[in-house]
Design a protein around this motif. Structure first.
Motif, PDB file in Angstrom:
ATOM      1  N   UNK A   4      28.808   1.133  66.552  1.00  0.00           N
ATOM      2  CA  UNK A   4      28.502   2.139  65.538  1.00  0.00           C
ATOM      3  C   UNK A   4      27.851   1.508  64.306  1.00  0.00           C
ATOM      4  N   UNK A   5      28.161   0.228  64.038  1.00  0.00           N
ATOM      5  CA  UNK A   5      27.559  -0.438  62.872  1.00  0.00           C
ATOM      6  C   UNK A   5      26.411  -1.359  63.292  1.00  0.00           C
ATOM      7  N   UNK A   6      25.944  -1.199  64.525  1.00  0.00           N
ATOM      8  CA  UNK A   6      24.829  -2.004  65.019  1.00  0.00           C
ATOM      9  C   UNK A   6      23.514  -1.258  64.774  1.00  0.00           C
ATOM     10  N   UNK A   7      22.422  -1.811  65.276  1.00  0.00           N
ATOM     11  CA  UNK A   7      21.127  -1.148  65.130  1.00  0.00           C
ATOM     12  C   UNK A   7      21.001   0.071  66.045  1.00  0.00           C
ATOM     13  N   UNK A   8      21.967   0.224  66.945  1.00  0.00           N
ATOM     14  CA  UNK A   8      21.960   1.359  67.870  1.00  0.00           C
ATOM     15  C   UNK A   8      23.303   2.084  67.835  1.00  0.00           C
ATOM     16  N   UNK A   9      23.606   2.760  66.722  1.00  0.00           N
ATOM     17  CA  UNK A   9      24.926   3.391  66.577  1.00  0.00           C
ATOM     18  C   UNK A   9      25.227   4.451  67.629  1.00  0.00           C
ATOM     19  N   UNK A  10      24.189   5.117  68.139  1.00  0.00           N
ATOM     20  CA  UNK A  10      24.423   6.160  69.138  1.00  0.00           C
ATOM     21  C   UNK A  10      24.990   5.585  70.429  1.00  0.00           C
ATOM     22  N   UNK A  11      24.768   4.293  70.658  1.00  0.00           N
ATOM     23  CA  UNK A  11      25.347   3.656  71.847  1.00  0.00           C
ATOM     24  C   UNK A  11      26.872   3.653  71.743  1.00  0.00           C
ATOM     25  N   UNK A  12      27.372   3.510  70.521  1.00  0.00           N
ATOM     26  CA  UNK A  12      28.823   3.559  70.319  1.00  0.00           C
ATOM     27  C   UNK A  12      29.375   4.946  70.581  1.00  0.00           C
ATOM     28  N   UNK A  13      28.674   5.963  70.073  1.00  0.00           N
ATOM     29  CA  UNK A  13      29.094   7.346  70.316  1.00  0.00           C
ATOM     30  C   UNK A  13      29.077   7.643  71.813  1.00  0.00           C
ATOM     31  N   UNK A  14      28.014   7.201  72.476  1.00  0.00           N
ATOM     32  CA  UNK A  14      27.885   7.445  73.914  1.00  0.00           C
ATOM     33  C   UNK A  14      29.024   6.781  74.678  1.00  0.00           C
TER      34      UNK A  14
END
Length: 261
Positions: free
Chosen positions: A157-167
Motif C-alpha cells: 500500500x505504501x509502494x509505487x503500486x498501492x493497488x497491488x496491496x488492495x488487490x
C-alpha cells in the motif's frame, strides 16, 4: 486528519497508543545510549524492561547456537519496538540476517513492525521495502500463509503500486471471506482514503462475525463520527468503556474520542 491520527488508525491498537498517544521522551540511560542514539521518538523505558533488555543483550553476546541467538535478538527487538526504539530494532534484524542465511520470519516481523511504528515516513517506507523483500521469499515457500499475505499487502500500500496491496487483500477474502485481518485492513484503508461509508460496512461485518470485537467497534465509531452519526458513535464508545474485557489501550482511545464528541 493528522499524521498521528492516521498512524492511530493504520497501526495496531497497542502500538498506536504507546507511540502516539502517550508522552514521548528520549531514553537517557547510559547503558542504552549506544543503541538508542538515533531513535528520537522513544519513550522512557521502565526499570523492569531495562533489566530485560540488558539480560537479552548479554544472552545474545554469549549464545553460540545461531537459532537461539536469533530468538534472543528477536525478543530484544520486540522490546525496543514496544518503546519506539525503532532503528535499534531494525539493526537487530540486520544482525539476524547476517547469522541466518535462509529468509527468517523474525526478520520479517521486525521490519514490518518497524514500518508500522516509525514516526518518520521515509524510514517507514524503507522498513516496508525490507519487510516486503523477506516476506516475498517466505511466501514463495508457502503461498498459503494468509498472515504474511496480509502484512505483505499493507507494505504494498505504501509502494509505487498501492493497488497491488488492495488487490492482495481482496484475494485473501476470496480465499477466506471471514479473514478478520483482511477485513480490518480494508476498513482502515477506507478510513485513510476518506471512504467512511465503506469503512463502516467493513467494521459492521467484523462485529457481525464477533460481537465482542471491541477494536472493530472503536473503528466503527470513528467511521460514524466522520459521517455525522455522532449519537450512534457515542453509544459504541460508551459500550466499549463499560465492557470489562476491553483492552485498556482501546478504552483509552474510546475515552479520548468520547471527550471529543
Amino acid at each position: 486528519m493528522t499524521r498521528s491520527q492516521l498512524i492511530l488508525i493504520l497501526g495496531s491498537i497497542a502500538l498506536a497508543v504507546i507511540l502516539f498517544q502517550l508522552p514521548r521522551s528520549v531514553v537517557e540511560n547510559e547503558q542504552l545510549q549506544e543503541v538508542t542514539e538515533s531513535d528520537n521518538h522513544s519513550m522512557e523505558i521502565p526499570q523492569e524492561v531495562e533489566n530485560q533488555i540488558n539480560e537479552l543483550r548479554r544472552l545474545i553476546q554469549e549464545e553460540e547456537n545461531i537459532d537461539k541467538r536469533a530468538n534472543f535478538a528477536h525478543s530484544l527487538a520486540r522490546r525496543f519496538l514496544d518503546y519506539g526504539v525503532v532503528d535499534s530494532a531494525a539493526s537487530l534484524a540486520d544482525d539476524i540476517e547476517s547469522w541466518i542465511i535462509v529468509p527468517s520470519e523474525y526478520v520479517a516481523d521486525i521490519y514490518f513492525t518497524a514500518y508500522e511504528r516509525s514516526p518518520d515516513p521515509e524510514r517507514a517506507k524503507k522498513y516496508a521495502e525490507r519487510a516486503r523483500e523477506v516476506m516475498q521469499l517466505l511466501l514463495d515457500k508457502d503461498p498459503t500463509n494468509l498472515f504474511l499475505k496480509n502484512r505483505m499487502a499493507m507494505t504494498l500500500v505504501v509502494s509505487e503500486n498501492p493497488m497491488a496491496g488492495i488487490a492482495m487483500l481482496r484475494e485473501i477474502l476470496n480465499q477466506d471471506a471471514t479473514n478478520r485481518q483482511a477485513i480490518l485492513n480494508l476498513g482502515l484503508l477506507a478510513i485513510q482514503s476518506g471512504q467512511f461509508e465503506r469503512a463502516k460496512e467493513r467494521f459492521e461485518n467484523l462485529i457481525s462475525l464477533d460481537a465482542a470485537d471491541h477494536e472493530a467497534k472503536l473503528y466503527l465509531a470513528v467511521s460514524m463520527m466522520e459521517i455525522n452519526q455522532q449519537s450512534q458513535a457515542r453509544l459504541l464508545l460508551e459500550e466499549i468503556l463499560a465492557t470489562r474485557d476491553s483492552i485498556p489501550a482501546i478504552k483509552m482511545m474510546a475515552n479520548d474520542y468520547l471527550k471529543g464528541l
